[in-house]
Each structure stands twice: as C-alpha cells, then as structure tokens.
Design a protein around this motif. Structure first.
Motif, short mmCIF file in Angstrom:
data_model
loop_
_atom_site.label_atom_id
_atom_site.label_comp_id
_atom_site.label_asym_id
_atom_site.label_seq_id
_atom_site.Cartn_x
_atom_site.Cartn_y
_atom_site.Cartn_z
N VAL A 94 0.84 -1.20 0.00
CA VAL A 94 0.00 0.00 0.00
C VAL A 94 0.88 1.25 0.00
O VAL A 94 0.63 2.20 -0.75
N SER A 98 0.91 3.78 -3.11
CA SER A 98 0.50 5.14 -2.77
C SER A 98 1.62 6.14 -3.00
O SER A 98 1.36 7.31 -3.29
N ARG A 101 1.77 8.16 -6.55
CA ARG A 101 0.42 8.73 -6.63
C ARG A 101 -0.02 8.99 -8.07
O ARG A 101 -1.09 8.59 -8.48
N TYR A 104 -0.79 5.76 -10.02
CA TYR A 104 -2.04 5.09 -9.70
C TYR A 104 -3.24 5.90 -10.20
O TYR A 104 -4.20 5.34 -10.73
N ASN A 159 -6.99 -2.39 -3.12
CA ASN A 159 -7.13 -1.46 -4.24
C ASN A 159 -8.07 -0.32 -3.87
O ASN A 159 -7.78 0.84 -4.16
N ILE A 162 -6.43 2.06 -1.41
CA ILE A 162 -5.48 2.94 -2.09
C ILE A 162 -6.23 4.05 -2.82
O ILE A 162 -5.82 5.23 -2.76
N GLN A 165 -7.23 6.55 -0.28
CA GLN A 165 -6.07 7.30 0.21
C GLN A 165 -5.63 8.35 -0.80
O GLN A 165 -5.26 9.46 -0.41
N LEU A 166 -5.63 8.02 -2.07
CA LEU A 166 -5.13 8.94 -3.09
C LEU A 166 -6.14 10.01 -3.51
O LEU A 166 -5.75 11.08 -3.93
N THR A 167 -7.41 9.70 -3.40
CA THR A 167 -8.41 10.66 -3.87
C THR A 167 -9.04 11.46 -2.73
O THR A 167 -9.38 12.63 -2.93
N PRO A 169 -7.71 11.72 0.87
CA PRO A 169 -6.76 11.31 1.92
C PRO A 169 -7.18 11.66 3.34
O PRO A 169 -6.65 11.08 4.29
N GLU A 174 -3.37 7.78 8.47
CA GLU A 174 -2.38 6.75 8.15
C GLU A 174 -2.47 5.59 9.14
O GLU A 174 -2.41 4.43 8.75
N ARG A 177 -5.44 3.45 8.24
CA ARG A 177 -5.18 2.63 7.05
C ARG A 177 -4.32 1.43 7.42
O ARG A 177 -4.59 0.31 6.98
#
Length: 191
Positions: A94, A98, A101, A104, A159, A162, A165-167, A169, A174, A177
C-alpha cells in the motif's frame, strides 16, 4: 542511438502518466506530453502512432514502475511465513503504490478510458490478470497462510483502500489505514 530513443520514449510515457494524473484522459494530447517532457513540439507524435498507443504504453509503464525492487523482494522472502509477515507485506505494498500517486491516478484514468476503448481494455485486462495470477503464484510458493481466494480478496480490498487514500486522503488517517490492512489480512487469511 537506440538507447537514446528508448530513454526518450520512456520519458515521454512518464510524461503521459503525469498528464493523465493531472488532466485526465481528455487532457492527454501529444502537445501536452511534449510540454510535460520538455521536448520539442511533435516529438511524442514521432514516437507513438496515435493516442491509443500512448494510452496503452502509459498503462504498461505504470505497472512496470509499481514493481518492487530486488531489495524489497529479498526482504519479503526472508520473512516468516505467517499472517504478521503477510500484513507487513501488504502495508509495504500500500505504501509503495500510494507513493507513486500520479501513476495510480493515471491508472484509474486508463481504466475509465478502457470502458470506451476495447483495445486498451484488452491490454489492461491481460496485464491485471497476469499480475493477479503472478501474485497468487508467488503467494503459493512463499508458504504464507491463505489461499488464492484470500489473495484475490486482499487485492480487491487494498485497491479500494489505495483509491480512498489517493483521492480523499482525509477520510482515513495513516494509522487507520495501517490498522485496516492488518485487519483485512487477519480476517481474510486463514491461519
């Protein structure tokens, strides 16, 4: 000369990944890639026959860049084959995914674009299937607990973690997660 061309092609594909992540598939033009790569106008169109070829190569490059390095693989193989090691491997995964960024996010754009482009869909389907099969094979050879279904369920769960987390956050910290990754392994993987 071939080496320079390969390096320039890779730089153009990396630039395409950045453009996809920032502008989306609609923003991916040869001109935008040339600008991102800081090359003369028309360079990308000399390397790629069309936009589909650029999209397809960007998808392949993301997967190439997401592969763990040899040190990470060696560390994984040296671990005790138990759920704790499995959870540590998944947390590392992950973090690695991540950490790339833009790659992904570009991959998410490519997946959406694949719903409209059968050739891209075929390439991505083949690549994702091959990666998933390789993950199952690696898992079975590693002696880690769990079966092929557990590997697939972990893949699906992580998936979306992630993506979150990326879109968005701020939805999960953390620490949350990391706890969720550990909980997913503990609940999905039989001892």
């Amino acid at each position: 000369m071939v080496r320079r061309n390969d390096e320039r092609r890779a730089a153009l594909v990396d630039a395409a990944i950045e453009v996809l992540a920032r502008e989306g598939a609609r923003g991916l033009t040869f001109r935008a890639v040339d600008t991102e790569a800081a090359v003369p106008p028309g360079t990308a169109s000399n390397y790629f026959a069309n936009r589909d070829a650029l999209l397809t190569q960007a998808g392949a490059r993301v997967y190439e860049r997401l592969q763990p390095d040899e040190e990470t693989i060696a560390r994984q193989r040296a671990g005790t084959p138990d759920r704790e090691t499995y959870a540590a491997l998944m947390r590392e995964l992950v973090g690695r995914v991540s950490g790339f960024r833009t790659g992904y996010l570009a991959l998410l754009e490519l997946r959406l674009e694949a719903t409209r482009r059968p050739q891209l869909r075929a390439v991505l389907t083949e690549r994702v299937r091959a990666d998933l099969d390789a993950n199952v094979a690696y898992h079975e050879q590693s002696g880690l607990p769990g079966d092929a279904t557990a590997v697939r369920l972990i893949y699906l769960a992580l998936n979306w973690l992630i993506v979150e987390q990326l879109t968005l956050p701020e939805v999960l910290s953390e620490a949350e997660r990391e706890r969720l990754v550990t909980a997913a392994v503990e609940r999905i993987v039989e001892a």
